[in-house]
Design a protein around this motif. Sequence first.
Motif, short mmCIF file in Angstrom:
data_model
loop_
_atom_site.label_atom_id
_atom_site.label_comp_id
_atom_site.label_asym_id
_atom_site.label_seq_id
_atom_site.Cartn_x
_atom_site.Cartn_y
_atom_site.Cartn_z
N GLU A 336 -59.61 40.01 76.06
CA GLU A 336 -59.20 39.11 74.99
C GLU A 336 -58.30 39.79 73.95
OE1 GLU A 336 -62.79 41.30 73.64
OE2 GLU A 336 -62.27 40.19 75.47
N ARG A 337 -57.96 41.04 74.17
CA ARG A 337 -57.02 41.73 73.27
C ARG A 337 -55.58 41.52 73.71
NH1 ARG A 337 -58.76 47.69 73.94
NH2 ARG A 337 -58.62 46.94 76.09
N LYS A 375 -60.40 30.60 76.32
CA LYS A 375 -61.11 31.19 75.18
C LYS A 375 -60.62 32.61 74.91
CE LYS A 375 -65.81 32.04 73.48
NZ LYS A 375 -67.25 31.80 73.75
N SER A 376 -60.42 33.37 75.97
CA SER A 376 -59.91 34.74 75.83
C SER A 376 -58.54 34.75 75.16
CB SER A 376 -59.85 35.42 77.19
OG SER A 376 -59.30 36.71 77.09
N THR A 379 -58.90 33.93 71.56
CA THR A 379 -59.50 35.06 70.86
C THR A 379 -58.44 36.13 70.59
OG1 THR A 379 -61.60 34.60 71.95
CG2 THR A 379 -61.38 36.75 70.91
N TYR A 380 -57.49 36.26 71.50
CA TYR A 380 -56.34 37.16 71.26
C TYR A 380 -55.64 36.78 69.96
CZ TYR A 380 -51.46 38.70 71.76
OH TYR A 380 -50.20 39.23 71.54
N TYR A 382 -57.02 35.27 67.43
CA TYR A 382 -57.92 35.66 66.33
C TYR A 382 -57.79 37.15 66.04
CZ TYR A 382 -62.07 36.40 63.51
OH TYR A 382 -62.92 36.75 62.48
N ASN A 383 -57.70 37.93 67.10
CA ASN A 383 -57.54 39.38 66.91
C ASN A 383 -56.24 39.71 66.20
OD1 ASN A 383 -59.97 39.95 68.21
ND2 ASN A 383 -59.03 40.09 70.22
N PHE A 460 -67.36 29.41 69.84
CA PHE A 460 -66.01 29.90 69.57
C PHE A 460 -65.53 29.44 68.20
CE2 PHE A 460 -61.49 28.99 69.35
CZ PHE A 460 -60.96 30.25 69.58
N HIS A 463 -67.21 31.41 65.30
CA HIS A 463 -66.82 32.81 65.16
C HIS A 463 -65.32 33.02 64.95
CE1 HIS A 463 -70.87 33.39 66.94
NE2 HIS A 463 -70.85 34.50 66.25
N TYR A 464 -64.50 32.10 65.49
CA TYR A 464 -63.06 32.34 65.48
C TYR A 464 -62.23 31.12 65.04
CZ TYR A 464 -64.84 35.93 68.71
OH TYR A 464 -65.55 36.93 69.29
#
Length: 791
Positions: A336-337, A375-376, A379-380, A382-383, A460, A463-464
């Motif tokens: 997810e990065r 989702k991954s 999340t990227y 979000y990162n 999700f 948290h994000y």
Amino acid sequence: MIKYSHGKGDLENWLVSEEEFQPDTLGKSEAIMYLGNGYMGLRSATEEPYMKETRNLFVGGTFNKAGENEVTELPNIADVTRFDIRVDGDQFSLEFGKTKDYIKQLNLKTAELRRYFVWTSPRGKVLQFEFKRFVSLDNLHLISMKMFVKSLTEPVKISFDTGIDAQMNNSGSQHFLEGERRIFDKKDIQLVQTTNESKIDVVINSTHRITINDEQRIADPEMNMSRRKVWLTYDINLRPNDRLEVEKLTTVYTSRDKDLDITEYTTRQLREKSLNDARNCAMKGYDSLLHSHTEAWNNSIWNAYKLEINSDNPYDQLALRFSLYHLTIMAPAHDERMGIAAKGLSGEGYKGHSFWDTEIFILPFFIFSNPAVAKSLLTYRYNGLTGARKKARENGYSGAMFPWEAAWPSDGEVTPKLGDIDIVTGEQTKIWSGIIEQHISADIAFAIYQYFNVTADHEFMDHYGYEIIFDTASFWASRLEWDAGKQEYHINKVIGPDEYKEHVNNNAFTNYMAFFNLKLAIRYYEALMKENPRLIEVLNNKLDLKTAYPIWQSKAKKIYLPQPSEEDLVIPQDDTYLKLKEIDLTKYKNQEKLRTIYRDYNPEQINTLQVTKQADILLLFYLLNQTFLREDMQLSNAIKEANFYYYEPKTLHDSSLSLATHSILANDIGDADLAYSLFRKSTEVDLGPQMNTSDDGIHAASMGGIWKAAIFGFAGIRLVDGKLTINPKLPKQWHHMKFTIQWKGQPITLFLTKTTLSVKVENKKKIEFEIQDQIYACDDEINIEYENKNR
């Protein structure tokens, strides 16, 4: 020339083939037949070298700056595919001698590349060659290759060099320091590279197995080493009908691998781990590894998505499988990065950066087909909030202003400052997108809204998701500019999706999407205040929502939203578009190569013309029709149709993102023939017969667009403010269609004909959906007759 009909029997509509070796157009098959698994992408260059080849191997996330004046990019890692072959001492090349029965072929079903031909050397000796390779979906670190050579006429001496070549670069820029090299037991090669700025280690291992007539040969190769390169040289004598087989298995590991992010790292450990993996793979052999790889494709992809159509044009089925293949190999499902690059992992174009392409054109496929990957990818984003907040501050705004081009999440904005040549001045043109193409922040908010409505993934959001939506809303609230004369908020000096219009005021897409972002934040804030006040307290401490919320409310009420004119219902793309000069666009609409308008005009001149690069207003209709603004904005079919027929003739589709959106809208308004024509054009962006379309890499967004045009267009699947709607309008060329989507955590399989729809709920959990204004409920299987409203 690319051919589509080689597949027979079980392989019908599974093979993409090139029937003739063409040394001047190598880039086409190198890109569209590239191999990958989301962790890495290997461009499908031939084993033997040619002048116009491009050898690329990329590993996601390994971004590096080659120099101070460069932007970060994915570095081109060492090459492992090249074989320097000599026949009786003469360098082997298909540019000499005679070649027959040539075929280069990507099997989409097995994700294996094969090349075969019979070659007569300049000395008159006839040999049969076959090369195979795959990048494993079962073991993300593995590249497997196999070479067969058979002498058909007389004795011949075959010599070849095989190894690891780190003398690679990115269009001239070198990213790596000189690394360690070693050969073990005269068959296993290891090379270590380290990026010169980001200090990422890359460890590559290649191991070899040589057999003649199926008997393993204890070879005694010559070992060689030079700067950034290490290799083995084999000399083998073949008698007539002798068959030489070479297996080369390679593993690639980096210090950026996710498992190393949480453990104590040493280069020595990475070297040992990667070498052991290579040796274990060698014990299994190519065929066993291929079986595991093929099973992974069958189980995870083809048997999961089940996308099948019966069309008068078999190419359509091949094109849809081609899109699923590329969507799979471009997606970093493992980490997810990392995001998806605009060219996937197929070439150096756009430097491996991620754009809005992901959220608007690629992510919908994963949301509806593989939510874990969706989702991954979110999340990227979000990162990347730290970089987005930094960009907002640097530009004088609040909240999160997402970068136009993104690389490693913490890198922030990485858009280059200069681009192509200005044909008038001869200078490089300034790239404004990184500064004033700002709609991406709202695009990301929309993608989160879509994901949540389809998946109901509260974890999700907690948290994000909510944090991104609230902080992007705060950005827009700070970005709005008050017009005292009109008593409303404007957004000035931007670029919308139509990048042929720079520094425009009130781009409709940007204004509406900013409004959507603000209204979404308001809705979620109010809902959480009632349903989860504890989460609101946490987010308030982080984002000061008590201050932000009333600002969102007051500004959302007064943002200027361009309205349809009473005369023709056309919504102005921006403040000046409808007043610009009109020219005859026929030659640009019929162009064989994109962006030919730049041969006649520079960007400043194009800015003064009524010409659109890609879907803008029409994309807005497509997105807002999925949201709670569908009724508020009164986006009627009449308005949609009026705008379609106004803007489509002015849109050159000079971006691969464009055609699929226009196809979906054409289908929505009932223009079936045009919808199908635009769909076919979208499939031909990469897969089509033109041999100069993909040299820099495939068009990732177009791959997502092909799927969207079929599923959201012809099958009529649509999210409408949390509801699943199905309004099929199959083209006359298609007789039936079958596919599986994910809805609220379970797979739903649909089978459509021109008048019937079958819906099967795989986990037997009750769902509701709407078809042609009628609500249905189903917890097993239901068959429905519907009216095909295409004209």
